[in-house]
Design a protein around this motif. Structure first.
Motif, PDB file in Angstrom:
ATOM      1  N   VAL A 119       0.809  -1.222   0.000  1.00 16.91           N
ATOM      2  CA  VAL A 119       0.000   0.000   0.000  1.00 16.91           C
ATOM      3  C   VAL A 119       0.840   1.269   0.000  1.00 16.91           C
ATOM      4  O   VAL A 119       0.293   2.371  -0.061  1.00 16.91           O
ATOM      5  N   LYS A 120       2.157   1.149   0.069  1.00 15.18           N
ATOM      6  CA  LYS A 120       3.025   2.332   0.088  1.00 15.18           C
ATOM      7  C   LYS A 120       2.788   3.190  -1.148  1.00 15.18           C
ATOM      8  O   LYS A 120       2.702   2.686  -2.266  1.00 15.18           O
ATOM      9  N   GLY A 121       2.671   4.489  -0.900  1.00 17.59           N
ATOM     10  CA  GLY A 121       2.441   5.421  -1.998  1.00 17.59           C
ATOM     11  C   GLY A 121       0.981   5.583  -2.373  1.00 17.59           C
ATOM     12  O   GLY A 121       0.638   6.468  -3.144  1.00 17.59           O
ATOM     13  N   ARG A 122       0.119   4.713  -1.856  1.00 18.37           N
ATOM     14  CA  ARG A 122      -1.320   4.790  -2.163  1.00 18.37           C
ATOM     15  C   ARG A 122      -2.160   5.112  -0.938  1.00 18.37           C
ATOM     16  O   ARG A 122      -3.179   5.805  -1.051  1.00 18.37           O
ATOM     17  N   PHE A 123      -1.768   4.603   0.216  1.00 17.73           N
ATOM     18  CA  PHE A 123      -2.524   4.794   1.455  1.00 17.73           C
ATOM     19  C   PHE A 123      -1.769   5.742   2.381  1.00 17.73           C
ATOM     20  O   PHE A 123      -0.533   5.748   2.409  1.00 17.73           O
ATOM     21  N   THR A 124      -2.531   6.501   3.174  1.00 17.45           N
ATOM     22  CA  THR A 124      -1.948   7.397   4.168  1.00 17.45           C
ATOM     23  C   THR A 124      -2.700   7.243   5.481  1.00 17.45           C
ATOM     24  O   THR A 124      -3.927   7.412   5.521  1.00 17.45           O
ATOM     25  N   ILE A 125      -1.968   6.939   6.549  1.00 19.45           N
ATOM     26  CA  ILE A 125      -2.568   6.866   7.875  1.00 19.45           C
ATOM     27  C   ILE A 125      -2.328   8.200   8.577  1.00 19.45           C
ATOM     28  O   ILE A 125      -1.261   8.807   8.444  1.00 19.45           O
ATOM     29  N   SER A 126      -3.322   8.657   9.322  1.00 19.49           N
ATOM     30  CA  SER A 126      -3.192   9.893  10.079  1.00 19.49           C
ATOM     31  C   SER A 126      -4.081   9.780  11.323  1.00 19.49           C
ATOM     32  O   SER A 126      -4.870   8.841  11.449  1.00 19.49           O
ATOM     33  N   ARG A 127      -3.938  10.749  12.220  1.00 17.35           N
ATOM     34  CA  ARG A 127      -4.751  10.714  13.419  1.00 17.35           C
ATOM     35  C   ARG A 127      -5.028  12.122  13.891  1.00 17.35           C
ATOM     36  O   ARG A 127      -4.257  13.046  13.613  1.00 17.35           O
ATOM     37  N   ASP A 128      -6.114  12.262  14.632  1.00 14.19           N
ATOM     38  CA  ASP A 128      -6.475  13.523  15.270  1.00 14.19           C
ATOM     39  C   ASP A 128      -6.704  13.203  16.743  1.00 14.19           C
ATOM     40  O   ASP A 128      -7.760  12.671  17.108  1.00 14.19           O
ATOM     41  N   ASN A 129      -5.730  13.492  17.569  1.00 16.20           N
ATOM     42  CA  ASN A 129      -5.836  13.132  18.982  1.00 16.20           C
ATOM     43  C   ASN A 129      -6.901  13.948  19.702  1.00 16.20           C
ATOM     44  O   ASN A 129      -7.420  13.521  20.728  1.00 16.20           O
ATOM     45  N   ALA A 130      -7.244  15.103  19.184  1.00 14.35           N
ATOM     46  CA  ALA A 130      -8.314  15.899  19.788  1.00 14.35           C
ATOM     47  C   ALA A 130      -9.682  15.259  19.552  1.00 14.35           C
ATOM     48  O   ALA A 130     -10.609  15.469  20.340  1.00 14.35           O
ATOM     49  N   LYS A 131      -9.787  14.484  18.483  1.00 15.90           N
ATOM     50  CA  LYS A 131     -11.045  13.822  18.148  1.00 15.90           C
ATOM     51  C   LYS A 131     -11.012  12.321  18.448  1.00 15.90           C
ATOM     52  O   LYS A 131     -11.980  11.616  18.152  1.00 15.90           O
ATOM     53  N   ASN A 132      -9.909  11.840  19.004  1.00 14.85           N
ATOM     54  CA  ASN A 132      -9.770  10.411  19.309  1.00 14.85           C
ATOM     55  C   ASN A 132     -10.072   9.541  18.096  1.00 14.85           C
ATOM     56  O   ASN A 132     -10.786   8.525  18.178  1.00 14.85           O
ATOM     57  N   THR A 133      -9.519   9.938  16.968  1.00 18.54           N
ATOM     58  CA  THR A 133      -9.833   9.257  15.722  1.00 18.54           C
ATOM     59  C   THR A 133      -8.567   9.026  14.898  1.00 18.54           C
ATOM     60  O   THR A 133      -7.710   9.915  14.819  1.00 18.54           O
ATOM     61  N   VAL A 134      -8.489   7.849  14.308  1.00 19.55           N
ATOM     62  CA  VAL A 134      -7.417   7.543  13.364  1.00 19.55           C
ATOM     63  C   VAL A 134      -8.059   7.305  11.998  1.00 19.55           C
ATOM     64  O   VAL A 134      -9.161   6.764  11.909  1.00 19.55           O
ATOM     65  N   TYR A 135      -7.357   7.732  10.963  1.00 16.08           N
ATOM     66  CA  TYR A 135      -7.889   7.685   9.596  1.00 16.08           C
ATOM     67  C   TYR A 135      -6.983   6.837   8.695  1.00 16.08           C
ATOM     68  O   TYR A 135      -5.796   6.669   8.967  1.00 16.08           O
ATOM     69  N   LEU A 136      -7.574   6.358   7.616  1.00 13.57           N
ATOM     70  CA  LEU A 136      -6.800   5.709   6.560  1.00 13.57           C
ATOM     71  C   LEU A 136      -7.332   6.223   5.231  1.00 13.57           C
ATOM     72  O   LEU A 136      -8.452   5.888   4.823  1.00 13.57           O
ATOM     73  N   GLN A 137      -6.549   7.070   4.578  1.00 11.34           N
ATOM     74  CA  GLN A 137      -6.892   7.560   3.248  1.00 11.34           C
ATOM     75  C   GLN A 137      -6.365   6.567   2.227  1.00 11.34           C
ATOM     76  O   GLN A 137      -5.163   6.285   2.194  1.00 11.34           O
ATOM     77  N   MET A 138      -7.247   6.041   1.413  1.00  7.43           N
ATOM     78  CA  MET A 138      -6.876   5.010   0.445  1.00  7.43           C
ATOM     79  C   MET A 138      -7.142   5.542  -0.963  1.00  7.43           C
ATOM     80  O   MET A 138      -8.289   5.828  -1.310  1.00  7.43           O
ATOM     81  N   ASN A 139      -6.082   5.672  -1.733  1.00  4.42           N
ATOM     82  CA  ASN A 139      -6.172   6.143  -3.113  1.00  4.42           C
ATOM     83  C   ASN A 139      -5.725   5.052  -4.075  1.00  4.42           C
ATOM     84  O   ASN A 139      -5.093   4.082  -3.665  1.00  4.42           O
ATOM     85  N   SER A 140      -6.047   5.222  -5.328  1.00  7.13           N
ATOM     86  CA  SER A 140      -5.653   4.270  -6.375  1.00  7.13           C
ATOM     87  C   SER A 140      -5.981   2.837  -5.958  1.00  7.13           C
ATOM     88  O   SER A 140      -5.142   1.929  -6.058  1.00  7.13           O
ATOM     89  N   LEU A 141      -7.190   2.643  -5.505  1.00  7.07           N
ATOM     90  CA  LEU A 141      -7.586   1.339  -4.986  1.00  7.07           C
ATOM     91  C   LEU A 141      -7.578   0.271  -6.068  1.00  7.07           C
ATOM     92  O   LEU A 141      -7.895   0.542  -7.240  1.00  7.07           O
ATOM     93  N   LYS A 142      -7.206  -0.930  -5.645  1.00  7.34           N
ATOM     94  CA  LYS A 142      -7.124  -2.082  -6.532  1.00  7.34           C
ATOM     95  C   LYS A 142      -8.075  -3.177  -6.042  1.00  7.34           C
ATOM     96  O   LYS A 142      -8.391  -3.220  -4.843  1.00  7.34           O
ATOM     97  N   PRO A 143      -8.495  -4.069  -6.906  1.00  6.88           N
ATOM     98  CA  PRO A 143      -9.359  -5.180  -6.449  1.00  6.88           C
ATOM     99  C   PRO A 143      -8.748  -5.957  -5.298  1.00  6.88           C
ATOM    100  O   PRO A 143      -9.483  -6.433  -4.409  1.00  6.88           O
ATOM    101  N   GLU A 144      -7.433  -6.081  -5.273  1.00 11.27           N
ATOM    102  CA  GLU A 144      -6.791  -6.832  -4.197  1.00 11.27           C
ATOM    103  C   GLU A 144      -6.809  -6.111  -2.853  1.00 11.27           C
ATOM    104  O   GLU A 144      -6.403  -6.667  -1.836  1.00 11.27           O
ATOM    105  N   ASP A 145      -7.290  -4.871  -2.828  1.00 10.44           N
ATOM    106  CA  ASP A 145      -7.484  -4.158  -1.565  1.00 10.44           C
ATOM    107  C   ASP A 145      -8.816  -4.525  -0.907  1.00 10.44           C
ATOM    108  O   ASP A 145      -9.084  -4.099   0.223  1.00 10.44           O
TER     109      ASP A 145
END
Length: 119
Positions: A63-89
């Motif tokens: 997933v390198k180069g396609r996915f980005t993990i991030s977090r907002d500690n003020a909102k107690n939330t972690v995110y996963l932005q997924m781009n260029s998705l493939k069937p194998e995802d």
């Protein structure tokens, strides 16, 4: 401890999705967090990890180069932005507390969110 994943769905190849994981019941900012996924008939695998303060991340090679993990500690939330998705995802995606690399998991899984990549 509660982890609630959301944001999954059906998307065409090449599309994007943003997953969210809302955490409660523990001091979120004290914990590294990870996203894992499990495809049908396969073992659950690490996708990405982020340190407690968000200063360092780790990704599976697939997933390198396609996915980005991030977090907002003020909102107690972690995110996963997924781009260029493939069937194998295609998989159920889960968040969990973890070691900084994501290799060691802490506690229980949430219910997960289904991601389906198909035309």
């Amino acid at each position: 401890v509660r982890l609630v994943e959301s944001g999954g769905g059906l998307v065409q190849p090449g599309g994007s999705l943003r997953l969210s994981c809302a955490a409660s019941g523990f001091t979120f900012s004290n914990y590294h967090m990870s996203w894992y996924r499990q495809a049908p008939g396969k073992e659950r695998e690490l996708v990405a990890a982020i340190t407690a303060a968000g200063g360092s991340t780790n990704y599976a090679d697939s997933v390198k180069g396609r996915f980005t993990i991030s977090r907002d500690n003020a909102k107690n939330t972690v995110y996963l932005q997924m781009n260029s998705l493939k069937p194998e995802d295609t998989a159920v995606y889960y968040c969990i507390r973890s070691s900084s690399s994501g290799a060691l998991r802490i506690g229980s899984w949430g219910q997960g969110t289904q991601v389906t990549v198909s035309s």
